[in-house]
Design a protein around this motif. Sequence first.
Motif, PDB file in Angstrom:
ATOM      1  N   PHE A 109       3.201 -36.436  42.654  1.00 42.47           N
ATOM      2  CA  PHE A 109       3.893 -35.426  43.459  1.00 42.47           C
ATOM      3  C   PHE A 109       5.078 -34.829  42.704  1.00 42.47           C
ATOM      4  O   PHE A 109       5.158 -33.623  42.501  1.00 42.47           O
ATOM      5  CB  PHE A 109       4.365 -36.016  44.793  1.00 42.47           C
ATOM      6  CG  PHE A 109       5.094 -35.017  45.648  1.00 42.47           C
ATOM      7  CD1 PHE A 109       4.389 -34.036  46.324  1.00 42.47           C
ATOM      8  CD2 PHE A 109       6.476 -35.039  45.757  1.00 42.47           C
ATOM      9  CE1 PHE A 109       5.052 -33.091  47.106  1.00 42.47           C
ATOM     10  CE2 PHE A 109       7.147 -34.109  46.538  1.00 42.47           C
ATOM     11  CZ  PHE A 109       6.434 -33.134  47.208  1.00 42.47           C
ATOM     12  N   PHE A 110       5.993 -35.672  42.262  1.00 41.02           N
ATOM     13  CA  PHE A 110       7.234 -35.173  41.670  1.00 41.02           C
ATOM     14  C   PHE A 110       7.033 -34.490  40.321  1.00 41.02           C
ATOM     15  O   PHE A 110       7.883 -33.719  39.884  1.00 41.02           O
ATOM     16  CB  PHE A 110       8.270 -36.295  41.540  1.00 41.02           C
ATOM     17  CG  PHE A 110       8.878 -36.665  42.858  1.00 41.02           C
ATOM     18  CD1 PHE A 110       9.844 -35.873  43.443  1.00 41.02           C
ATOM     19  CD2 PHE A 110       8.457 -37.791  43.532  1.00 41.02           C
ATOM     20  CE1 PHE A 110      10.398 -36.203  44.674  1.00 41.02           C
ATOM     21  CE2 PHE A 110       9.001 -38.132  44.761  1.00 41.02           C
ATOM     22  CZ  PHE A 110       9.976 -37.337  45.334  1.00 41.02           C
ATOM     23  N   HIS A 111       5.926 -34.792  39.638  1.00 40.86           N
ATOM     24  CA  HIS A 111       5.674 -34.158  38.341  1.00 40.86           C
ATOM     25  C   HIS A 111       4.561 -33.115  38.419  1.00 40.86           C
ATOM     26  O   HIS A 111       4.143 -32.567  37.411  1.00 40.86           O
ATOM     27  CB  HIS A 111       5.392 -35.217  37.276  1.00 40.86           C
ATOM     28  CG  HIS A 111       6.611 -36.046  36.985  1.00 40.86           C
ATOM     29  ND1 HIS A 111       7.531 -35.697  36.024  1.00 40.86           N
ATOM     30  CD2 HIS A 111       7.082 -37.166  37.563  1.00 40.86           C
ATOM     31  CE1 HIS A 111       8.508 -36.588  36.020  1.00 40.86           C
ATOM     32  NE2 HIS A 111       8.263 -37.491  36.954  1.00 40.86           N
ATOM     33  N   SER A 124       8.662 -27.409  40.067  1.00 39.28           N
ATOM     34  CA  SER A 124       8.541 -26.486  38.923  1.00 39.28           C
ATOM     35  C   SER A 124       9.563 -26.840  37.855  1.00 39.28           C
ATOM     36  O   SER A 124       9.249 -26.876  36.660  1.00 39.28           O
ATOM     37  CB  SER A 124       8.758 -25.039  39.369  1.00 39.28           C
ATOM     38  OG  SER A 124       7.721 -24.616  40.184  1.00 39.28           O
ATOM     39  N   ARG A 125      10.790 -27.105  38.297  1.00 41.19           N
ATOM     40  CA  ARG A 125      11.843 -27.475  37.338  1.00 41.19           C
ATOM     41  C   ARG A 125      11.537 -28.815  36.679  1.00 41.19           C
ATOM     42  O   ARG A 125      11.762 -28.985  35.482  1.00 41.19           O
ATOM     43  CB  ARG A 125      13.215 -27.505  38.036  1.00 41.19           C
ATOM     44  CG  ARG A 125      14.343 -27.889  37.111  1.00 41.19           C
ATOM     45  CD  ARG A 125      14.526 -26.895  35.959  1.00 41.19           C
ATOM     46  NE  ARG A 125      15.436 -27.438  34.971  1.00 41.19           N
ATOM     47  CZ  ARG A 125      15.174 -27.561  33.673  1.00 41.19           C
ATOM     48  NH1 ARG A 125      14.021 -27.126  33.176  1.00 41.19           N
ATOM     49  NH2 ARG A 125      16.039 -28.088  32.864  1.00 41.19           N
ATOM     50  N   ASN A 126      11.004 -29.774  37.437  1.00 43.84           N
ATOM     51  CA  ASN A 126      10.607 -31.060  36.850  1.00 43.84           C
ATOM     52  C   ASN A 126       9.570 -30.853  35.748  1.00 43.84           C
ATOM     53  O   ASN A 126       9.646 -31.463  34.680  1.00 43.84           O
ATOM     54  CB  ASN A 126      10.029 -32.001  37.913  1.00 43.84           C
ATOM     55  CG  ASN A 126      11.074 -32.547  38.853  1.00 43.84           C
ATOM     56  OD1 ASN A 126      12.279 -32.381  38.641  1.00 43.84           O
ATOM     57  ND2 ASN A 126      10.624 -33.173  39.922  1.00 43.84           N
ATOM     58  N   ARG A 127       8.604 -29.992  36.012  1.00 43.81           N
ATOM     59  CA  ARG A 127       7.542 -29.725  35.026  1.00 43.81           C
ATOM     60  C   ARG A 127       8.116 -29.060  33.779  1.00 43.81           C
ATOM     61  O   ARG A 127       7.735 -29.406  32.657  1.00 43.81           O
ATOM     62  CB  ARG A 127       6.441 -28.866  35.656  1.00 43.81           C
ATOM     63  CG  ARG A 127       5.634 -29.619  36.715  1.00 43.81           C
ATOM     64  CD  ARG A 127       4.693 -28.724  37.498  1.00 43.81           C
ATOM     65  NE  ARG A 127       3.848 -27.904  36.670  1.00 43.81           N
ATOM     66  CZ  ARG A 127       2.689 -28.294  36.130  1.00 43.81           C
ATOM     67  NH1 ARG A 127       2.241 -29.507  36.370  1.00 43.81           N
ATOM     68  NH2 ARG A 127       1.979 -27.465  35.394  1.00 43.81           N
ATOM     69  N   GLU A 128       9.034 -28.122  33.971  1.00 39.90           N
ATOM     70  CA  GLU A 128       9.694 -27.475  32.822  1.00 39.90           C
ATOM     71  C   GLU A 128      10.471 -28.507  32.015  1.00 39.90           C
ATOM     72  O   GLU A 128      10.418 -28.513  30.780  1.00 39.90           O
ATOM     73  CB  GLU A 128      10.669 -26.389  33.296  1.00 39.90           C
ATOM     74  CG  GLU A 128      10.020 -25.147  33.839  1.00 39.90           C
ATOM     75  CD  GLU A 128      11.038 -24.214  34.501  1.00 39.90           C
ATOM     76  OE1 GLU A 128      12.263 -24.396  34.308  1.00 39.90           O
ATOM     77  OE2 GLU A 128      10.591 -23.298  35.230  1.00 39.90           O
ATOM     78  N   ARG A 129      11.201 -29.356  32.718  1.00 42.46           N
ATOM     79  CA  ARG A 129      11.993 -30.386  32.042  1.00 42.46           C
ATOM     80  C   ARG A 129      11.091 -31.338  31.262  1.00 42.46           C
ATOM     81  O   ARG A 129      11.399 -31.717  30.127  1.00 42.46           O
ATOM     82  CB  ARG A 129      12.845 -31.153  33.055  1.00 42.46           C
ATOM     83  CG  ARG A 129      13.839 -32.102  32.397  1.00 42.46           C
ATOM     84  CD  ARG A 129      14.703 -32.889  33.378  1.00 42.46           C
ATOM     85  NE  ARG A 129      15.322 -32.073  34.402  1.00 42.46           N
ATOM     86  CZ  ARG A 129      14.957 -32.047  35.696  1.00 42.46           C
ATOM     87  NH1 ARG A 129      13.952 -32.805  36.125  1.00 42.46           N
ATOM     88  NH2 ARG A 129      15.584 -31.289  36.558  1.00 42.46           N
ATOM     89  N   ASP A 130       9.962 -31.726  31.856  1.00 40.43           N
ATOM     90  CA  ASP A 130       9.009 -32.598  31.151  1.00 40.43           C
ATOM     91  C   ASP A 130       8.567 -31.947  29.837  1.00 40.43           C
ATOM     92  O   ASP A 130       8.510 -32.610  28.793  1.00 40.43           O
ATOM     93  CB  ASP A 130       7.782 -32.883  32.025  1.00 40.43           C
ATOM     94  CG  ASP A 130       8.086 -33.796  33.209  1.00 40.43           C
ATOM     95  OD1 ASP A 130       9.167 -34.427  33.229  1.00 40.43           O
ATOM     96  OD2 ASP A 130       7.234 -33.872  34.117  1.00 40.43           O
TER      97      ASP A 130
END
Length: 143
Positions: free
Chosen positions: A66-68, A93-99
């Motif tokens: 969920f979170f990623h 979306s921001r989590n995915r960009e950060r990853d």
Amino acid sequence: MDILTKEQRKKNMQHIKAKDTKIEIILRKALWKKGYRYRKNYNKLLGKPDIVLPKYNIVIFCDGEFFHGKDWELLKNKLKKSNNGEFWIKKISRNRERDDEINKRLSFEGWTVLRFWGEDIKKHTDECVKIIEETIFDQNISD
């Protein structure tokens, strides 16, 4: 689908752990059993990888679906219809960009980055370990 009150939702969210999650522990135990020694939640590296194999320059992230944002397009469509969906779309979306940023930076610094989804770790632990071992083997060949 159950509708939670704000208080119930807050209580649920407070219990989500950032480290020593079930999926991390499953993968760490499997690696330890195979004789691999690691550092956990290594805060000297960007993104605090869940597992670091310093001997092999490998960092491992155990990502929750969920979170990623696993299957992001499907999840995004579900979230659009949900309560507070705009907030979650922005957050994930921001989590995915950060990853992605973390992956690029660590790779640039010479680390091999591996990411596993939580469900894959739970259901296919041996396959995850095999991928890690293949990565170690490939690195030894190239050295």
